[in-house]
Design a protein around this motif. Structure first.
Motif, PDB file in Angstrom:
ATOM      1  N   UNK A  72      41.292  44.980  39.566  1.00 22.17           N
ATOM      2  CA  UNK A  72      41.280  44.241  40.835  1.00 22.17           C
ATOM      3  C   UNK A  72      40.563  42.896  40.717  1.00 22.17           C
ATOM      4  N   UNK A  73      39.313  42.936  40.241  1.00 16.89           N
ATOM      5  CA  UNK A  73      38.523  41.705  40.154  1.00 16.89           C
ATOM      6  C   UNK A  73      39.080  40.749  39.106  1.00 16.89           C
ATOM      7  N   UNK A  74      39.651  41.314  38.053  1.00 17.62           N
ATOM      8  CA  UNK A  74      40.239  40.459  37.013  1.00 17.62           C
ATOM      9  C   UNK A  74      41.301  39.549  37.601  1.00 17.62           C
ATOM     10  N   UNK A  75      42.066  40.105  38.551  1.00 24.00           N
ATOM     11  CA  UNK A  75      43.149  39.332  39.170  1.00 24.00           C
ATOM     12  C   UNK A  75      42.601  38.411  40.257  1.00 24.00           C
ATOM     13  N   UNK A  76      41.864  38.978  41.225  1.00 22.69           N
ATOM     14  CA  UNK A  76      41.485  38.185  42.398  1.00 22.69           C
ATOM     15  C   UNK A  76      40.439  37.117  42.089  1.00 22.69           C
TER      16      UNK A  76
ATOM     17  N   UNK B 248      36.097  38.163  31.867  1.00 17.21           N
ATOM     18  CA  UNK B 248      34.745  38.024  32.395  1.00 17.21           C
ATOM     19  C   UNK B 248      34.619  38.535  33.813  1.00 17.21           C
ATOM     20  N   UNK B 249      35.615  38.261  34.654  1.00 16.21           N
ATOM     21  CA  UNK B 249      35.579  38.703  36.052  1.00 16.21           C
ATOM     22  C   UNK B 249      35.601  40.218  36.154  1.00 16.21           C
ATOM     23  N   UNK B 250      36.486  40.864  35.385  1.00 17.53           N
ATOM     24  CA  UNK B 250      36.573  42.319  35.416  1.00 17.53           C
ATOM     25  C   UNK B 250      35.302  42.985  34.914  1.00 17.53           C
ATOM     26  N   UNK B 251      34.748  42.464  33.844  1.00 17.38           N
ATOM     27  CA  UNK B 251      33.516  43.017  33.274  1.00 17.38           C
ATOM     28  C   UNK B 251      32.336  42.826  34.217  1.00 17.38           C
ATOM     29  N   UNK B 252      32.212  41.620  34.780  1.00 16.25           N
ATOM     30  CA  UNK B 252      31.106  41.332  35.705  1.00 16.25           C
ATOM     31  C   UNK B 252      31.191  42.206  36.946  1.00 16.25           C
ATOM     32  N   UNK B 253      32.411  42.432  37.453  1.00 21.06           N
ATOM     33  CA  UNK B 253      32.595  43.262  38.639  1.00 21.06           C
ATOM     34  C   UNK B 253      32.221  44.716  38.356  1.00 21.06           C
ATOM     35  N   UNK B 254      32.528  45.205  37.154  1.00 18.56           N
ATOM     36  CA  UNK B 254      32.151  46.576  36.781  1.00 18.56           C
ATOM     37  C   UNK B 254      30.635  46.720  36.715  1.00 18.56           C
TER      38      UNK B 254
ATOM     39  N   UNK C  12      38.149  33.933  31.762  1.00 22.83           N
ATOM     40  CA  UNK C  12      37.872  34.175  33.180  1.00 22.83           C
ATOM     41  C   UNK C  12      38.370  35.555  33.596  1.00 22.83           C
ATOM     42  N   UNK C  13      39.550  35.934  33.124  1.00 22.72           N
ATOM     43  CA  UNK C  13      40.146  37.222  33.473  1.00 22.72           C
ATOM     44  C   UNK C  13      39.276  38.368  32.976  1.00 22.72           C
TER      45      UNK C  13
END
Length: 309
Positions: free
Chosen positions: A92-96, A19-25, A16-17
């Motif tokens: 940022x997105x990885x965390x939130x 995936x979230x950062x990659x998707x946000x980029x 999730x961590x």
């Protein structure tokens, strides 16, 4: 089912961590020009002092802003601050977003039935925590997006130069300028964005209106983007103005908001609403759809590696 099929094994916190950062980029790469247009519209009308933002240029609407920037500064101006933006999203997105489910489970003590209060608390926690990690990248991104190229020298020559210049001229605190409004904004954004997405998706699935695939993710993300824009726009405008302001222009975020209200009226808090919605709506759709698919793809790869036969 459209896209990757859901696996029997739930995604891990690490999946999730990442995936979230990659998707946000990926979402930022696609929607960045809309975000830059939003920033230009939000800062339009304020007195800049030494901060150059092409005060003589009047931007009208999303398309008008983009066309004006391309005509006056070149197409690359739409991607001013992209490097800092990607740095911001990866941290940022990885965390939130990536830690949202884990924090929600912590507040519900592992229960499968999370109340709205638990979801709001989880969203506020990860949103505030993300600001603590990624605030300097947000400051640099906003400064780059606000600066104009035509008719004068650029304030910052590169992302690294921006970090160094801000730290040298404004001190370490300069890199954390606007932390208070940003914490408020991201607590609000995270609650509106993640909780709304969570609730819409759960409602659609429980009512058997949709299955857990791309159309469901698209619908939930679009609804989350609209709700987030309506709720968070005033705080977002204040955050942008305060981060981009010259040293000493505003004594605090509250002073910035009061000055806006006195000089420009209540409508100033919704400046750039349309690009905000276009950006947040499209960003949410790209991010959540990509995020859901990345989680499944990474778990397929993980389970395949664990059990090759």
């Amino acid at each position: 089912m459209v896209g990757f099929k859901a696996t029997d094994v739930p995604p891990t916190a690490a999946v999730k961590f990442l995936g979230a950062g990659t998707a946000a980029c990926i979402a930022d790469l696609i929607t960045f020009p809309l975000d830059t247009a939003k920033v230009r519209l939000q800062i339009q009308g304020e007195s800049q002092g030494p901060v150059r933002t092409m005060a003589s240029t009047q931007y009208r609407g999303v398309l008008g802003t983009i066309l004006t920037m391309v005509r006056n500064e070149g197409p690359c101006s739409l991607y001013n601050g992209l490097v800092a933006g990607l740095q911001r999203q990866m941290s940022f997105a990885s965390v939130r977003i990536g830690l949202y489910d884990s924090v929600k489970q912590f507040y519900t003590k592992g229960s499968e039935h999370a109340s709205i209060g638990s979801r709001l608390l989880a969203g506020s926690t990860t949103g505030a925590l993300a600001v603590a990690v990624a605030q300097p990248t947000d400051v640099v991104k906003v400064r780059f997006q606000a600066q104009a190229r035509a008719g004068g020298g650029r304030r910052y020559q590169s992302t690294l130069d921006a970090y160094k210049t801000i730290a040298r001229e404004e001190g370490f605190r300069g890199l954390w300028k606007g932390t208070s409004p940003n914490v408020a904004r991201n607590a609000i954004v995270n609650c509106a964005e993640l909780v709304t997405y969570d609730l819409i998706k759960d409602t659609l699935l429980k009512a058997n209106l949709m299955t857990d695939d791309l159309p469901c993710h698209f619908t939930s993300a679009f609804g989350a983007g609209f709700c987030t824009t309506v709720i968070a726009s005033p705080v977002d405008v204040v955050k942008t103005r305060y981060m981009n302001s010259a040293l000493g222009q505003y004594s605090s975020a509250g002073h910035c908001a009061l000055t806006m209200l006195q000089k420009e009226g209540p409508r100033a808090f919704y400046k750039g609403f349309m690009p905000s919605f276009l950006r947040l709506g499209s960003w949410n759709v790209v991010m959540f759809v990509t995020y859901e698919q990345l989680k499944r793809a990474l778990m397929v790869a993980y389970t395949s590696r664990e059990a090759p036969f």
